[in-house]
Design a protein around this motif. Structure first.
Motif, PDB file in Angstrom:
ATOM      1  N   VAL A  52      13.498  -7.348  10.479  1.00 53.70           N
ATOM      2  CA  VAL A  52      14.007  -6.762  11.391  1.00 53.70           C
ATOM      3  C   VAL A  52      15.520  -6.567  12.035  1.00 53.70           C
ATOM      4  O   VAL A  52      16.511  -6.486  11.912  1.00 53.70           O
ATOM      5  N   ALA A  53      15.183  -8.238  12.304  1.00 51.09           N
ATOM      6  CA  ALA A  53      16.244  -8.946  12.554  1.00 51.09           C
ATOM      7  C   ALA A  53      17.602  -8.957  11.070  1.00 51.09           C
ATOM      8  O   ALA A  53      18.511  -8.716  11.645  1.00 51.09           O
ATOM      9  N   GLY A  54      16.973  -9.706  10.279  1.00 52.07           N
ATOM     10  CA  GLY A  54      17.640  -9.328   9.304  1.00 52.07           C
ATOM     11  C   GLY A  54      18.520  -7.846   8.672  1.00 52.07           C
ATOM     12  O   GLY A  54      18.977  -8.277   7.778  1.00 52.07           O
ATOM     13  N   VAL A  55      17.347  -6.810   9.010  1.00 53.18           N
ATOM     14  CA  VAL A  55      18.185  -5.962   8.501  1.00 53.18           C
ATOM     15  C   VAL A  55      19.515  -6.018   9.480  1.00 53.18           C
ATOM     16  O   VAL A  55      20.537  -5.130   8.529  1.00 53.18           O
ATOM     17  N   SER A  60      25.309  -5.353   8.698  1.00 48.90           N
ATOM     18  CA  SER A  60      26.678  -6.184   9.113  1.00 48.90           C
ATOM     19  C   SER A  60      27.348  -6.733   8.867  1.00 48.90           C
ATOM     20  O   SER A  60      28.233  -6.400   8.349  1.00 48.90           O
ATOM     21  N   ALA A  61      26.678  -7.622   8.007  1.00 54.22           N
ATOM     22  CA  ALA A  61      27.423  -7.858   7.349  1.00 54.22           C
ATOM     23  C   ALA A  61      28.062  -7.671   5.811  1.00 54.22           C
ATOM     24  O   ALA A  61      29.366  -7.538   5.320  1.00 54.22           O
ATOM     25  N   ALA A 100      30.427 -14.060   6.901  1.00 51.08           N
ATOM     26  CA  ALA A 100      29.592 -15.914   6.062  1.00 51.08           C
ATOM     27  C   ALA A 100      28.551 -15.913   7.668  1.00 51.08           C
ATOM     28  O   ALA A 100      27.856 -15.974   6.998  1.00 51.08           O
ATOM     29  N   ALA A 101      28.622 -15.925   8.827  1.00 49.89           N
ATOM     30  CA  ALA A 101      28.339 -16.298   9.619  1.00 49.89           C
ATOM     31  C   ALA A 101      27.421 -15.537   9.890  1.00 49.89           C
ATOM     32  O   ALA A 101      26.237 -16.225  10.327  1.00 49.89           O
ATOM     33  N   LEU A 102      27.516 -14.254   8.964  1.00 48.82           N
ATOM     34  CA  LEU A 102      26.093 -13.635   9.674  1.00 48.82           C
ATOM     35  C   LEU A 102      25.567 -14.025   8.813  1.00 48.82           C
ATOM     36  O   LEU A 102      24.051 -13.629   9.105  1.00 48.82           O
ATOM     37  N   GLY A 103      25.675 -14.061   7.312  1.00 49.26           N
ATOM     38  CA  GLY A 103      25.152 -13.916   5.995  1.00 49.26           C
ATOM     39  C   GLY A 103      24.070 -15.070   6.282  1.00 49.26           C
ATOM     40  O   GLY A 103      22.657 -15.764   6.202  1.00 49.26           O
ATOM     41  N   ALA A 104      25.148 -16.465   7.424  1.00 46.73           N
ATOM     42  CA  ALA A 104      24.599 -17.775   6.811  1.00 46.73           C
ATOM     43  C   ALA A 104      22.752 -17.901   8.396  1.00 46.73           C
ATOM     44  O   ALA A 104      22.194 -18.386   7.888  1.00 46.73           O
ATOM     45  N   THR A 128      24.545  -8.094  -2.627  1.00 49.27           N
ATOM     46  CA  THR A 128      24.796  -7.153  -0.520  1.00 49.27           C
ATOM     47  C   THR A 128      26.746  -7.634  -0.994  1.00 49.27           C
ATOM     48  O   THR A 128      28.112  -6.386  -0.433  1.00 49.27           O
ATOM     49  N   VAL A 129      27.339  -8.816  -1.340  1.00 50.13           N
ATOM     50  CA  VAL A 129      28.698  -9.659  -1.602  1.00 50.13           C
ATOM     51  C   VAL A 129      28.886  -8.342  -3.145  1.00 50.13           C
ATOM     52  O   VAL A 129      30.227  -7.816  -2.373  1.00 50.13           O
ATOM     53  N   ALA A 130      28.261  -7.826  -3.903  1.00 40.89           N
ATOM     54  CA  ALA A 130      29.254  -7.241  -4.621  1.00 40.89           C
ATOM     55  C   ALA A 130      29.431  -5.548  -4.561  1.00 40.89           C
ATOM     56  O   ALA A 130      30.643  -5.510  -5.035  1.00 40.89           O
ATOM     57  N   TYR A 131      28.859  -5.183  -3.670  1.00 34.15           N
ATOM     58  CA  TYR A 131      28.145  -3.540  -4.169  1.00 34.15           C
ATOM     59  C   TYR A 131      29.883  -2.637  -3.054  1.00 34.15           C
ATOM     60  O   TYR A 131      30.286  -2.297  -4.207  1.00 34.15           O
ATOM     61  N   PRO A 132      30.891  -3.993  -2.566  1.00 37.30           N
ATOM     62  CA  PRO A 132      31.875  -3.113  -1.573  1.00 37.30           C
ATOM     63  C   PRO A 132      32.570  -3.300  -2.790  1.00 37.30           C
ATOM     64  O   PRO A 132      33.678  -2.880  -3.036  1.00 37.30           O
ATOM     65  N   PHE A 133      32.652  -4.042  -4.490  1.00 40.68           N
ATOM     66  CA  PHE A 133      33.666  -4.434  -5.166  1.00 40.68           C
ATOM     67  C   PHE A 133      33.629  -2.872  -6.230  1.00 40.68           C
ATOM     68  O   PHE A 133      34.814  -2.811  -6.985  1.00 40.68           O
TER      69      PHE A 133
END
Length: 291
Positions: A52-55, A60-61, A100-104, A128-133
């Motif tokens: 749940v926290a990870g979601v 957010s990230a 980066a902070a949220l992902g960490a 997650t990182v690739a999708y927006p591009f």
């Protein structure tokens, strides 16, 4: 000084879409589906808390990365021109550091789980990182979004059971279908602006066949969810929930009938009830499961 800090923190919260929880909910529901089925109605409390926290953290990230990728597009789209990066209220470097902070933090939570879940989390980070591009290179970014949102399913099974069974991948496919449905509705809102800017989406690819193809995908989604229920041994409560989901699909079709942006957005938002209905069906199955 304090007021300035508060103002900047508010901009970060807006960048993370904390004021708009719909994306978090659309990511949360399939995560809960998977956790409850993998845990036979009794998910491990620690695993549940981590997911749940990870979601919240990963959604957010993802939003921060999306706005970073679209920082030159958003000022030209009516719906997005007031976002923090588009307004210049947050610098691009700040956005990258925040993501980066949220992902960490999210990855730190995953490290408390088993090795298979940690390995799968690395794959989820790439998605997650690739999708927006991707919207610059393909008309099918919605499929990648579905894979990104659905990746929580194999992770949930891995965390709960130590394996990723066939059932998990079947549910993963269902989540991809669902994401293409609701994100196409979402893309229909911006279709006019996206066509001018050269942004690609399934809404543009489908063209005048958008409603029909969404309908086909909605039908395939219901079949996939029925197969999930059959393989998981889910009973009457779950099938009743699928009936509610089918009714919601018809309502969404009604909303998008004229392709009005506001109604398309309402149809998109209605998918929160869809995900909730399926989860309630799973939950009630295990609550009333005969001893």
């Amino acid at each position: 000084m304090g007021r300035g800090l508060g103002s900047q923190l508010r901009e970060y919260a807006l960048l993370m879409r904390l004021d708009r929880p719909i994306g978090t909910l659309l990511l949360l529901w399939p995560t809960l589906w998977a956790l409850w089925i993998a845990g036979a109605g009794r998910p491990d409390p620690h695993v549940l808390l981590v997911f749940v926290a990870g979601v919240v953290l990963m959604r957010s990230a993802g939003c921060v990365m999306n706005d970073f990728a679209d920082r030159r597009i958003d000022p030209h789209v009516a719906r997005t021109r007031e976002r923090p990066l588009a307004r210049g209220a947050v610098a691009p470097l700040e956005a990258l550091l925040l993501a980066a902070a949220l992902g960490a933090v999210a990855f730190g939570l995953v490290l408390t789980l088993n090795r298979l879940t940690v390995l799968l989390a690395l794959g989820g980070a790439v998605l997650t990182v690739a999708y927006p591009f991707l919207k610059r290179f393909t008309h099918l970014p919605q499929i990648w979004l579905g894979a990104s949102f659905g990746w929580s399913v194999p992770m949930a099974f891995a965390a709960q059971t130590g394996t990723v069974p066939q059932l998990a991948w079947l549910m993963f496919i269902a989540v991809i279908l669902w994401a293409v449905v609701y994100d196409t509705m979402y893309a229909m809102v911006d279709r006019a602006d996206d066509l001018k800017l050269g942004v690609r989406s399934t809404a543009i690819l489908f063209g005048d066949a958008d409603r029909a193809l969404i309908g086909v995908l909605q039908a395939l989604l219901l079949v996939a969810l029925w197969l999930v229920g059959r393989q998981a041994g889910l009973g009457g409560w779950y099938h009743a929930a699928l009936g509610v989901a089918a009714a919601l699909s018809l309502w969404q079709q009604y909303l998008i009938r004229n392709r009005e942006p506001a109604d398309c957005f309402r149809a998109f938002l209605n998918n929160n009830l869809y995900g909730m209905a399926v989860f309630v069906g799973i939950l009630l199955h295990y609550i009333y499961l005969p001893a």
